[in-house]
Motif scaffolding. Structure first.
Motif, PDB file in Angstrom:
ATOM      1  N   LEU A   6     -17.405  31.033   8.645  1.00  0.00           N
ATOM      2  CA  LEU A   6     -16.448  30.448   7.712  1.00  0.00           C
ATOM      3  C   LEU A   6     -17.196  29.694   6.614  1.00  0.00           C
ATOM      4  CD1 LEU A   6     -13.842  28.939  10.217  1.00  0.00           C
ATOM      5  CD2 LEU A   6     -13.683  31.114   9.007  1.00  0.00           C
ATOM      6  N   SER A   7     -16.588  29.635   5.436  1.00  0.00           N
ATOM      7  CA  SER A   7     -17.185  28.869   4.350  1.00  0.00           C
ATOM      8  C   SER A   7     -17.136  27.374   4.670  1.00  0.00           C
ATOM      9  CB  SER A   7     -16.435  29.134   3.041  1.00  0.00           C
ATOM     10  OG  SER A   7     -15.112  28.618   3.121  1.00  0.00           O
TER      11      SER A   7
ATOM     12  N   LEU B 146     -13.704  25.892   3.996  1.00  0.00           N
ATOM     13  CA  LEU B 146     -12.678  26.254   4.968  1.00  0.00           C
ATOM     14  C   LEU B 146     -12.893  25.532   6.292  1.00  0.00           C
ATOM     15  CD1 LEU B 146     -10.182  27.877   5.566  1.00  0.00           C
ATOM     16  CD2 LEU B 146     -11.618  29.843   6.124  1.00  0.00           C
TER      17      LEU B 146
ATOM     18  N   SER C 150     -12.026  37.191   1.587  1.00  0.00           N
ATOM     19  CA  SER C 150     -11.289  36.243   0.742  1.00  0.00           C
ATOM     20  C   SER C 150      -9.823  36.164   1.140  1.00  0.00           C
ATOM     21  CB  SER C 150     -11.422  36.627  -0.733  1.00  0.00           C
ATOM     22  OG  SER C 150     -10.879  37.916  -0.978  1.00  0.00           O
TER      23      SER C 150
ATOM     24  N   SER D 107      -8.571  36.812   4.161  1.00  0.00           N
ATOM     25  CA  SER D 107      -8.502  36.148   5.465  1.00  0.00           C
ATOM     26  C   SER D 107      -8.658  34.643   5.309  1.00  0.00           C
ATOM     27  CB  SER D 107      -9.586  36.695   6.397  1.00  0.00           C
ATOM     28  OG  SER D 107      -9.382  38.062   6.669  1.00  0.00           O
ATOM     29  N   GLU D 108      -9.588  34.225   4.458  1.00  0.00           N
ATOM     30  CA  GLU D 108      -9.783  32.788   4.254  1.00  0.00           C
ATOM     31  C   GLU D 108      -8.551  32.165   3.595  1.00  0.00           C
ATOM     32  OE1 GLU D 108     -13.430  31.382   2.670  1.00  0.00           O
ATOM     33  OE2 GLU D 108     -14.503  31.992   4.507  1.00  0.00           O
ATOM     34  N   LYS D 109      -7.900  32.911   2.705  1.00  0.00           N
ATOM     35  CA  LYS D 109      -6.672  32.405   2.090  1.00  0.00           C
ATOM     36  C   LYS D 109      -5.601  32.187   3.151  1.00  0.00           C
ATOM     37  CE  LYS D 109      -3.174  33.470  -1.420  1.00  0.00           C
ATOM     38  NZ  LYS D 109      -2.719  34.454  -2.445  1.00  0.00           N
TER      39      LYS D 109
ATOM     40  N   THR E 246      -6.297  29.071   5.215  1.00  0.00           N
ATOM     41  CA  THR E 246      -5.998  27.801   4.552  1.00  0.00           C
ATOM     42  C   THR E 246      -4.547  27.369   4.780  1.00  0.00           C
ATOM     43  OG1 THR E 246      -5.407  28.871   2.443  1.00  0.00           O
ATOM     44  CG2 THR E 246      -7.712  28.187   2.740  1.00  0.00           C
TER      45      THR E 246
END
Length: 271
Positions: free
Chosen positions: A100-101, A104, A147, A149-151, A154
């Motif tokens: 994960l970033s 995030l 991108s 998935s990370e959205k 969030t």
């Protein structure tokens, strides 16, 4: 209509997406009626039918258009009690925490034990299309899956239905010890000595707090590590002994029970 007894379960991935695994499944293999955990965060959706989830008594029916996002510390199973379940096709994306970033990770810092669900038909259709594209080898879909998935992740704190945190300091300590020593498969007596309580009390308290027995939790971590080793091309026999399994048959049976596929198939599908 009663669901059919046959089931298919495929775990797959792409080399360019080392932080993600994908599950494509129809119906429910019998091994999935036991509580289990996943490595990292998961995003699940149903293509057809209803996916009946059970989180230690908290129940949720996932339907097309819904997203279900789980933290890595959420024990769950399928609920087979309903008599009118038809066939169900569903997908899950497994996202490892270490991939994960940084931003995030900060958003999800308190969500490891959270159960989140929300409905967004347009986003659901897009995410389903992306997964199908990746499965078919689409390079453009591979470039956007992270991108998107990370959205979705969030949104997790905004749609929390329930949390299942570990409250006992004894169990927090034991879990951390297991995470550092799972390959040696510490005994219940060894774990009890760490926190100075009886093995019987530890067994009961661990099951209450985590949802799994200490032995089942250890096996879960060992299989999570085994999947990482398979992805790197480590021979199954080497994995067997490095992770403390008695023999390759023991490893294969444990892998099948936890993932729903045998390790040889996981190795072949992870292309």
């Amino acid at each position: 209509m009663r669901r059919k007894e046959n089931s298919t379960r495929r775990i797959w991935g792409r080399k360019s997406l080392s932080g993600m695994d994908f599950l494509t499944a129809t119906n429910f293999p019998s091994s999935r009626d036991a509580l289990h955990l996943h490595h990292g965060y998961t995003i699940s959706l149903v293509e057809e039918g209803v996916l009946p989830m059970d989180f230690k008594g908290f129940k949720l029916n996932l339907k097309p258009g819904d997203f279900l996002i789980l933290g890595p510390d959420v024990p769950h199973s399928f609920d087979f009690s309903a008599k009118d379940l038809g066939d169900c096709s569903y997908r899950t994306v497994f996202i490892k925490e270490e991939h994960l970033s940084v931003g995030l990770k900060a958003v999800l810092v308190n969500e490891s034990s959270a159960i989140s669900s929300f409905r967004d038909k347009a986003m659901w259709e897009n995410y389903l299309s992306i997964q199908k594209g990746i499965e078919a080898g689409s390079k453009s879909d591979i470039s956007v899956i992270i991108s998107v998935s990370e959205k979705l992740l969030t949104h997790m704190p905004d749609f929390v239905l329930s949390r299942m945190p570990v409250k006992s300091p004894h169990i927090v300590t034991v879990k951390e010890y297991i995470k550092e020593n799972f390959a040696s498969a510490p005994s219940i007596e060894e774990l009890a000595n760490i926190v100075h309580i009886s093995p019987f009390y530890l067994m009961r308290l661990f099951k209450e707090e985590v949802g799994l027995s200490p032995h089942a939790y250890i096996n879960q971590l060992r299989i999570n590590k085994a999947k990482e080793m398979i992805e790197k091309g480590t021979p199954l026999l080497q994995i067997t002994y490095e992770l403390g399994f008695t023999d390759q048959s023991h490893f294969s049976k444990t892998f099948l029970k936890i993932t729903g596929v045998n390790p040889a198939h996981y190795e072949l599908l992870h292309l």
